[in-house]
Design a protein around this motif. Structure first.
Motif, mmCIF file in Angstrom:
data_model
loop_
_atom_site.group_PDB
_atom_site.id
_atom_site.type_symbol
_atom_site.label_atom_id
_atom_site.label_comp_id
_atom_site.label_asym_id
_atom_site.label_seq_id
_atom_site.Cartn_x
_atom_site.Cartn_y
_atom_site.Cartn_z
ATOM 1 N N GLU A 1 12.494 -23.330 -15.684
ATOM 2 C CA GLU A 1 13.414 -22.531 -16.482
ATOM 3 C C GLU A 1 14.524 -22.027 -15.569
ATOM 4 O OE1 GLU A 1 13.663 -18.254 -18.699
ATOM 5 O OE2 GLU A 1 11.715 -19.261 -18.716
ATOM 6 N N GLU A 2 15.750 -22.379 -15.908
ATOM 7 C CA GLU A 2 16.911 -21.946 -15.129
ATOM 8 C C GLU A 2 17.697 -20.952 -15.968
ATOM 9 O OE1 GLU A 2 20.255 -24.083 -12.400
ATOM 10 O OE2 GLU A 2 19.894 -25.000 -14.350
ATOM 11 N N SER A 3 17.968 -19.794 -15.377
ATOM 12 C CA SER A 3 18.695 -18.754 -16.103
ATOM 13 C C SER A 3 19.450 -17.902 -15.089
ATOM 14 C CB SER A 3 17.714 -17.884 -16.899
ATOM 15 O OG SER A 3 16.787 -17.258 -16.036
ATOM 16 N N LEU A 4 20.161 -16.909 -15.590
ATOM 17 C CA LEU A 4 20.797 -15.924 -14.721
ATOM 18 C C LEU A 4 20.025 -14.621 -14.824
ATOM 19 C CD1 LEU A 4 24.618 -16.445 -15.394
ATOM 20 C CD2 LEU A 4 23.320 -17.121 -13.364
ATOM 21 N N LYS A 5 19.618 -14.090 -13.689
ATOM 22 C CA LYS A 5 18.963 -12.777 -13.618
ATOM 23 C C LYS A 5 19.779 -11.935 -12.655
ATOM 24 C CE LYS A 5 15.105 -14.032 -15.794
ATOM 25 N NZ LYS A 5 14.950 -13.864 -17.174
ATOM 26 N N TRP A 6 20.238 -10.808 -13.111
ATOM 27 C CA TRP A 6 21.089 -9.930 -12.295
ATOM 28 C C TRP A 6 22.311 -10.696 -11.768
ATOM 29 C CZ3 TRP A 6 15.739 -10.086 -11.323
ATOM 30 C CH2 TRP A 6 15.027 -9.031 -11.892
ATOM 31 N N GLY A 7 22.793 -11.640 -12.569
ATOM 32 C CA GLY A 7 23.962 -12.422 -12.196
ATOM 33 C C GLY A 7 23.692 -13.517 -11.176
ATOM 34 N N GLU A 8 22.431 -13.752 -10.856
ATOM 35 C CA GLU A 8 22.052 -14.755 -9.860
ATOM 36 C C GLU A 8 21.291 -15.896 -10.536
ATOM 37 O OE1 GLU A 8 21.281 -11.354 -6.429
ATOM 38 O OE2 GLU A 8 19.578 -12.324 -7.403
ATOM 39 N N PRO A 9 21.535 -17.143 -10.117
ATOM 40 C CA PRO A 9 20.739 -18.247 -10.648
ATOM 41 C C PRO A 9 19.259 -18.018 -10.343
ATOM 42 C CG PRO A 9 22.693 -19.077 -9.534
ATOM 43 C CD PRO A 9 22.598 -17.607 -9.231
ATOM 44 N N ASP B 1 21.466 -16.875 -4.172
ATOM 45 C CA ASP B 1 22.770 -16.221 -4.270
ATOM 46 C C ASP B 1 23.404 -16.105 -2.892
ATOM 47 O OD1 ASP B 1 24.869 -15.076 -5.703
ATOM 48 O OD2 ASP B 1 23.995 -13.078 -5.735
ATOM 49 N N TRP B 2 24.654 -15.718 -2.906
ATOM 50 C CA TRP B 2 25.443 -15.411 -1.720
ATOM 51 C C TRP B 2 26.078 -14.061 -1.982
ATOM 52 C CZ3 TRP B 2 30.892 -14.934 -1.647
ATOM 53 C CH2 TRP B 2 31.471 -14.830 -0.365
ATOM 54 N N LYS B 3 26.049 -13.206 -0.975
ATOM 55 C CA LYS B 3 26.584 -11.846 -1.115
ATOM 56 C C LYS B 3 27.734 -11.640 -0.141
ATOM 57 C CE LYS B 3 22.976 -10.507 -3.671
ATOM 58 N NZ LYS B 3 23.080 -10.321 -5.077
ATOM 59 N N THR B 4 28.777 -10.978 -0.586
ATOM 60 C CA THR B 4 29.899 -10.695 0.312
ATOM 61 C C THR B 4 29.485 -9.768 1.449
ATOM 62 O OG1 THR B 4 30.642 -8.908 -1.148
ATOM 63 C CG2 THR B 4 31.675 -11.076 -1.430
#
Length: 134
Positions: free
Chosen positions: A40-48, A61-64
């Motif tokens: 299952e692929e989704s976005l959680k807290w804006g992250e894949p 994810d990648w964070k600034t």
């Protein structure tokens, strides 16, 4: 890949996007090799986010705040971080008990990350075993 997830990947800087897509493919590859069923692929807290019934969810994810690293996140209340520390020591960079930090400047340590993904995707079967049965 659904539209929202594609848009999220398209928003990353190109070198980051390539690394995250490679990590995504590795997750799907491990799940297929282990015959774990649909991922299952989704976005959680804006992250894949990626999950299977036998495991604990993974996010990427990648964070600034850490521009030279990308991350493989896992549930912080699992035994995963302690197991990864025990198995890989200084060869793995962990952010507390919630993420593996991967440098953009180095190739993905495929075998090690593949093993970490395997332990996460099969966590429900392993959670009572010492070192998760590794």
């Amino acid at each position: 890949m659904n539209k929202a997830i594609k848009e999220r990947f398209d928003a990353y800087p190109e070198p980051v996007k390539a690394r995250l897509l490679a990590l995504r493919e590795l997750i799907f590859s491990v799940a297929a090799e282990l015959a774990l069923g649909e991922v299952e692929e989704s976005l959680k807290w804006g992250e894949p986010s990626y999950s299977v019934k036998t495991g604990t969810p993974l996010r990427i994810d990648w964070k600034t705040a850490f521009p030279r690293r990308y991350c493989l996140f896992f549930h912080c209340q699992t035994k995963l971080a302690d197991t990864f520390r025990e198995l890989y020591g200084d060869a793995i960079e962990l952010q507390g008990n919630r993420a593996i930090m991967l440098p953009l400047s180095k190739p993905l340590p495929d075998a090690m990350i593949r093993h970490c993904i395997t332990l996460a995707l099969t966590y429900q079967q392993r959670k009572l075993l010492p070192l998760l049965g590794a």
